[in-house]
Design a protein around this motif. Structure first.
Motif, PDB file in Angstrom:
ATOM      1  N   GLN A  24       0.834  -1.211   0.000  1.00  0.00           N
ATOM      2  CA  GLN A  24       0.000   0.000   0.000  1.00  0.00           C
ATOM      3  C   GLN A  24       0.864   1.253   0.000  1.00  0.00           C
ATOM      4  O   GLN A  24       0.545   2.226  -0.696  1.00  0.00           O
ATOM      5  CB  GLN A  24      -0.926  -0.003   1.219  1.00  0.00           C
ATOM      6  CG  GLN A  24      -2.100  -0.956   1.105  1.00  0.00           C
ATOM      7  CD  GLN A  24      -2.911  -1.015   2.393  1.00  0.00           C
ATOM      8  OE1 GLN A  24      -2.354  -1.046   3.492  1.00  0.00           O
ATOM      9  NE2 GLN A  24      -4.223  -1.021   2.258  1.00  0.00           N
ATOM     10  N   VAL A  25       1.944   1.236   0.764  1.00  0.00           N
ATOM     11  CA  VAL A  25       2.847   2.391   0.777  1.00  0.00           C
ATOM     12  C   VAL A  25       3.427   2.611  -0.614  1.00  0.00           C
ATOM     13  O   VAL A  25       3.462   3.745  -1.126  1.00  0.00           O
ATOM     14  CB  VAL A  25       3.975   2.193   1.812  1.00  0.00           C
ATOM     15  CG1 VAL A  25       4.990   3.342   1.719  1.00  0.00           C
ATOM     16  CG2 VAL A  25       3.406   2.103   3.225  1.00  0.00           C
ATOM     17  N   ARG A  30       3.340   5.566  -5.776  1.00  0.00           N
ATOM     18  CA  ARG A  30       3.205   5.494  -7.238  1.00  0.00           C
ATOM     19  C   ARG A  30       2.052   6.358  -7.742  1.00  0.00           C
ATOM     20  O   ARG A  30       2.141   6.982  -8.810  1.00  0.00           O
ATOM     21  CB  ARG A  30       2.983   4.039  -7.652  1.00  0.00           C
ATOM     22  CG  ARG A  30       2.738   3.834  -9.142  1.00  0.00           C
ATOM     23  CD  ARG A  30       2.586   2.361  -9.478  1.00  0.00           C
ATOM     24  NE  ARG A  30       1.553   1.729  -8.671  1.00  0.00           N
ATOM     25  CZ  ARG A  30       0.240   1.821  -8.941  1.00  0.00           C
ATOM     26  NH1 ARG A  30      -0.183   2.513  -9.987  1.00  0.00           N
ATOM     27  NH2 ARG A  30      -0.642   1.216  -8.161  1.00  0.00           N
ATOM     28  N   LEU A  31       0.977   6.437  -6.961  1.00  0.00           N
ATOM     29  CA  LEU A  31      -0.196   7.216  -7.356  1.00  0.00           C
ATOM     30  C   LEU A  31      -0.014   8.715  -7.115  1.00  0.00           C
ATOM     31  O   LEU A  31      -0.864   9.509  -7.503  1.00  0.00           O
ATOM     32  CB  LEU A  31      -1.430   6.725  -6.590  1.00  0.00           C
ATOM     33  CG  LEU A  31      -1.936   5.329  -6.956  1.00  0.00           C
ATOM     34  CD1 LEU A  31      -2.983   4.859  -5.958  1.00  0.00           C
ATOM     35  CD2 LEU A  31      -2.496   5.325  -8.375  1.00  0.00           C
ATOM     36  N   ARG A  45      13.844   2.210  -2.128  1.00  0.00           N
ATOM     37  CA  ARG A  45      13.250   3.490  -1.760  1.00  0.00           C
ATOM     38  C   ARG A  45      13.767   3.946  -0.395  1.00  0.00           C
ATOM     39  O   ARG A  45      13.875   3.156   0.534  1.00  0.00           O
ATOM     40  CB  ARG A  45      11.716   3.380  -1.703  1.00  0.00           C
ATOM     41  CG  ARG A  45      11.038   3.132  -3.038  1.00  0.00           C
ATOM     42  CD  ARG A  45       9.556   2.868  -2.810  1.00  0.00           C
ATOM     43  NE  ARG A  45       8.815   2.751  -4.049  1.00  0.00           N
ATOM     44  CZ  ARG A  45       8.702   1.631  -4.751  1.00  0.00           C
ATOM     45  NH1 ARG A  45       9.307   0.516  -4.338  1.00  0.00           N
ATOM     46  NH2 ARG A  45       7.996   1.606  -5.861  1.00  0.00           N
ATOM     47  N   GLN A  46      14.027   5.250  -0.291  1.00  0.00           N
ATOM     48  CA  GLN A  46      14.412   5.855   0.975  1.00  0.00           C
ATOM     49  C   GLN A  46      13.372   6.914   1.338  1.00  0.00           C
ATOM     50  O   GLN A  46      13.246   7.934   0.671  1.00  0.00           O
ATOM     51  CB  GLN A  46      15.803   6.486   0.875  1.00  0.00           C
ATOM     52  CG  GLN A  46      16.920   5.474   0.675  1.00  0.00           C
ATOM     53  CD  GLN A  46      18.287   6.122   0.637  1.00  0.00           C
ATOM     54  OE1 GLN A  46      18.432   7.283   0.254  1.00  0.00           O
ATOM     55  NE2 GLN A  46      19.315   5.377   1.031  1.00  0.00           N
ATOM     56  N   PHE A  47      12.622   6.631   2.383  1.00  0.00           N
ATOM     57  CA  PHE A  47      11.568   7.542   2.815  1.00  0.00           C
ATOM     58  C   PHE A  47      12.070   8.422   3.951  1.00  0.00           C
ATOM     59  O   PHE A  47      13.123   8.169   4.558  1.00  0.00           O
ATOM     60  CB  PHE A  47      10.344   6.751   3.281  1.00  0.00           C
ATOM     61  CG  PHE A  47       9.626   6.041   2.158  1.00  0.00           C
ATOM     62  CD1 PHE A  47       8.614   6.670   1.457  1.00  0.00           C
ATOM     63  CD2 PHE A  47       9.962   4.735   1.818  1.00  0.00           C
ATOM     64  CE1 PHE A  47       7.955   6.022   0.432  1.00  0.00           C
ATOM     65  CE2 PHE A  47       9.310   4.071   0.794  1.00  0.00           C
ATOM     66  CZ  PHE A  47       8.299   4.714   0.096  1.00  0.00           C
ATOM     67  N   ARG A  71      -7.231  10.655  -2.408  1.00  0.00           N
ATOM     68  CA  ARG A  71      -6.115  10.483  -3.356  1.00  0.00           C
ATOM     69  C   ARG A  71      -6.051  11.658  -4.326  1.00  0.00           C
ATOM     70  O   ARG A  71      -4.966  12.163  -4.639  1.00  0.00           O
ATOM     71  CB  ARG A  71      -6.266   9.157  -4.103  1.00  0.00           C
ATOM     72  CG  ARG A  71      -6.001   7.933  -3.244  1.00  0.00           C
ATOM     73  CD  ARG A  71      -5.830   6.687  -4.084  1.00  0.00           C
ATOM     74  NE  ARG A  71      -7.059   6.301  -4.762  1.00  0.00           N
ATOM     75  CZ  ARG A  71      -7.971   5.485  -4.258  1.00  0.00           C
ATOM     76  NH1 ARG A  71      -7.797   4.958  -3.044  1.00  0.00           N
ATOM     77  NH2 ARG A  71      -9.053   5.156  -4.941  1.00  0.00           N
ATOM     78  N   HIS A  72      -7.212  12.085  -4.799  1.00  0.00           N
ATOM     79  CA  HIS A  72      -7.255  13.215  -5.737  1.00  0.00           C
ATOM     80  C   HIS A  72      -6.676  14.475  -5.101  1.00  0.00           C
ATOM     81  O   HIS A  72      -5.854  15.180  -5.712  1.00  0.00           O
ATOM     82  CB  HIS A  72      -8.694  13.472  -6.179  1.00  0.00           C
ATOM     83  CG  HIS A  72      -8.889  14.794  -6.858  1.00  0.00           C
ATOM     84  ND1 HIS A  72      -8.367  15.075  -8.101  1.00  0.00           N
ATOM     85  CD2 HIS A  72      -9.535  15.921  -6.438  1.00  0.00           C
ATOM     86  CE1 HIS A  72      -8.679  16.323  -8.435  1.00  0.00           C
ATOM     87  NE2 HIS A  72      -9.379  16.854  -7.448  1.00  0.00           N
ATOM     88  N   VAL A  73      -7.083  14.770  -3.880  1.00  0.00           N
ATOM     89  CA  VAL A  73      -6.636  15.997  -3.211  1.00  0.00           C
ATOM     90  C   VAL A  73      -5.130  15.973  -2.973  1.00  0.00           C
ATOM     91  O   VAL A  73      -4.426  16.941  -3.286  1.00  0.00           O
ATOM     92  CB  VAL A  73      -7.387  16.179  -1.876  1.00  0.00           C
ATOM     93  CG1 VAL A  73      -6.759  17.306  -1.048  1.00  0.00           C
ATOM     94  CG2 VAL A  73      -8.859  16.487  -2.133  1.00  0.00           C
TER      95      VAL A  73
END
Length: 244
Positions: A24-25, A30-31, A45-47, A71-73
């Motif tokens: 999910q992360v 990606r989204l 990935r480095q968060f 998600r849109h916002v």
């Protein structure tokens, strides 16, 4: 003063800190819900702590307005000009306030209907209405009443005419139509209204419907609080974007 480098978090650490799965992360990054993570030389990935912060904001926003809108916002505010991003965020509380106003209006309507049931005199045939009269009284289209009839929410009588038959709504059908109007205004679906009307026919009151509306108002209040938490972080995301 030397600024300390931000902590580097793996995707697993972010997942553990937020309650989301690793996948999910990755999907939310990606989204575009999350800012893109830095890629190490090995491709991992480095968060940063901001990603954890933003995921908590996303969770609150998704609860408040739904995951699609959330998600849109969160995607949009990262690319929109400041004025547009601010306007988009400021519009969110208005939608929840509208839901609350609708639920309050429905509650008032159900209270009135309940009070009428206790004080009205016995109905007589002259109280019946045609479909045109009832649709005007409720502020609805006649086609809406016909749809509710097909869904089993209201059942008019059929009066013979020269061309066939005409609908005639007796007091019980009018009562059910008014309850349906109130519940639809509060956002209830047809299935929920069917259950409500079945219970009302059996119990001859609307107390359980009023309790359901109280529950809805409580849920809306919880969503409003979640929205306030999310908006604080969203404002920071917008400011970060302006300063970068």
């Amino acid at each position: 003063m030397i600024e300390e480098p931000a902590a580097v978090l793996t995707v697993t650490m972010v997942a553990e800190a937020t309650g989301y799965s690793v996948q999910q992360v990755r999907d939310l990054e990606r989204l575009g819900v999350l800012a893109a993570a830095i890629r190490a030389s090995n491709g991992y990935r480095q968060f940063a702590p901001d990603h954890v912060r933003d995921l908590h904001a996303y969770r609150d926003l998704a609860y408040a307005v739904g995951p699609v809108e959330a998600r849109h916002v969160l995607r949009a505010i990262r690319s929109l000009p400041l004025t547009d991003a601010a306007a988009l965020v400021c519009d969110l509380p208005a939608r929840l306030n509208q839901e609350r106003e609708q639920a309050l209006a429905a509650r008032v309507a159900l209270h009135a209907i309940s009070a009428e049931a206790a004080t009205d005199t016995a109905p007589v045939a002259a109280d019946a209405m045609t479909i045109t009269e009832l649709s005007r009284a409720l502020g609805l289209r006649a086609s809406t009443l016909r749809f509710w009839e097909q869904a089993g929410l209201i059942t008019p009588d059929r009066v013979p005419t020269r061309s066939g038959s005409a609908r005639r709504y007796q007091p019980a059908a009018i009562h059910h139509a008014r309850i349906t109007t109130a519940l639809r205004a509060a956002g209830y679906g047809i299935t929920d209204i069917q259950r409500t009307l079945t219970a009302i026919r059996e119990l001859r009151d609307v107390s359980h419907s009023l309790a359901a509306l109280d529950d809805r108002l409580h849920t809306i209040a919880q969503r409003q609080l979640a929205l306030l938490r999310a908006v604080a972080t969203i404002g920071q995301i917008i400011r970060d974007g302006e300063s970068s």
